[in-house]
Design an enzyme around this catalytic site. Sequence first.
Site, mmCIF file in Angstrom:
data_model
loop_
_atom_site.group_PDB
_atom_site.id
_atom_site.type_symbol
_atom_site.label_atom_id
_atom_site.label_comp_id
_atom_site.label_asym_id
_atom_site.label_seq_id
_atom_site.Cartn_x
_atom_site.Cartn_y
_atom_site.Cartn_z
ATOM 1 N N LYS A 255 0.916 -1.180 0.006
ATOM 2 C CA LYS A 255 0.143 0.002 0.056
ATOM 3 C C LYS A 255 0.833 1.268 -0.064
ATOM 4 O O LYS A 255 1.827 1.316 0.610
ATOM 5 C CB LYS A 255 -0.902 -0.002 1.371
ATOM 6 N N SER B 10 -9.639 1.975 2.388
ATOM 7 C CA SER B 10 -8.725 2.810 1.413
ATOM 8 C C SER B 10 -7.510 1.950 0.922
ATOM 9 O O SER B 10 -6.896 2.551 -0.050
ATOM 10 C CB SER B 10 -8.125 3.912 2.271
ATOM 11 N N SER C 29 -10.285 -0.074 6.449
ATOM 12 C CA SER C 29 -9.498 0.183 5.276
ATOM 13 C C SER C 29 -8.914 -1.329 4.534
ATOM 14 O O SER C 29 -8.441 -1.242 3.503
ATOM 15 C CB SER C 29 -8.531 1.164 5.207
#
Length: 517
Positions: A96, A173, A197
């Site tokens: 990420k 996210s 997320s």
Amino acid sequence: MSSLTPPNSNQMSALNNHFFFGLTTPKLEEFAPALEATLAYAVTDERVYERTAPEPPDRSWTTPTAAENPLSAWYVTTSISYTDGGPLAGRTVAIKDNVTVAGVPMMNGSRVVEGFTPRYDATVLRRLLDAGATKAGKAVCEDLCFSGSSVTSHPQPVRNPWDESHGYKAGGSSSGSEALVASGHVDCAVGGDGGGSIRIPLACCGIVGCKPTHGLKPYTFPIERTIDHLGPMTRTVGDAAMMLTVLAGTDGLDPRQADHRIEPVDYLAALAEPAGLRVVVVTEGFDTPVQDAAVDDAVRAAILVLRSGCLTVEIVSIPIHLDAFAVWNVIATEGAAYQMLDGNYYGMNTGGFYDPELIIHFSRRRLEHGHQLSKTVKLVGMGGRYTSETGGGKYAAAARQLVREVRAAYDLALARYDVLVMPTLPYTATKIPITDIPLADYLDTALSMIINTAPFDVTGHPALCPVAGAVHGLPVGMMIIGKAHDDDATVLRVAAFEHAVGNYPVPPEAASTLATL
């Protein structure tokens, strides 16, 4: 190297007014020499840092073309590896883009971070590489990671691989991480979870993974330290357990781990242990105001699979679960406004690792590009600053006290049962808006789905999410919550469910790719 110029008379007056010190002009002038001497220490610290900071490694990276990036899930691609051996040998991993990779640019989904290249590898990256994984690239995430949808990332939304027209959201996210695993572009990924997320895109994209116990794994690039988590995203529980084994443990740099004694655990070996038999369904996790009844039905059907596997399944009411989101909301909003925005990501008053270059980069870019931040971040900034200023901190303090009550309510149920179960999300993935939409609708699509996920960020319980089924041709997630610091047992219960249902379905466009793996 920059120099720190002492404040002039106007700046001294502004400082006096900010703190309501009530100093007269002559008294302010008396402070000037002492203040100048104090500032000299800051300049000395800066010189020492610049002398000792490492040079970033020379690593190649590529911005993929649209054809190479059909889901808009990659920020940049790389190929970084350390060793051919280890438990993750031969596995490709996406990181990420809120995790630092030395010498590789990062953006964290935001124009405010764009242009920053870190000097340091995050601990989780080093552990993955030491275990034999190959880092395939940085996965796109939402703007400063503050959205449960996949529509705030710059420059465009991440798309769900389950919809062949690519018109549906991937969830957020950790949107790019999940899309890349689900579509077969990588074997596994690392995501972050401060309100859901990791688990939101898991449910939207139909893979498995977990938000571990708070502090189990070292974090990076914070939002609000007490709710920040990192976790694995994979296609099987076994792979998630393997990643958890590699990543867990203290590193001496993360203040979230200061209160925890984390002993090494082989989570993959734990899967060979007999599964526990006590599962409790939390009534308040179903039939929420925004719930799709078909999602509830799919999760209830999955629970019947657990029961048919000789697991005892009971129903319990935990009324405070309905208030737990409000507790999280105050902490996340005031905390993120203070730490992530005013504190330029790191804030102060805690130990651990700090990156001065990131702090000054963020500070400067926030002033230049704050108007380009997402509406969710703007809401957090204004709401958090207002409640902090008007309440003097009492709202955040009250929420902190309530965390104990929320945690105790879950712990009471977990003292009698092995795991709690509820839907991950109230509905399946929704369509990406094709035009600008009203603010209320925008915020609803970005945040309305976290009513079940957010409470366990604030309490810190481990929460794993297998695929419960499908509704409207899109995946449905089921959340299985365990005791704090009992992640191995929680993984085991999810593995029991996975064993009962067999392989999870895969997106149509990924079927041929995954069949060859």
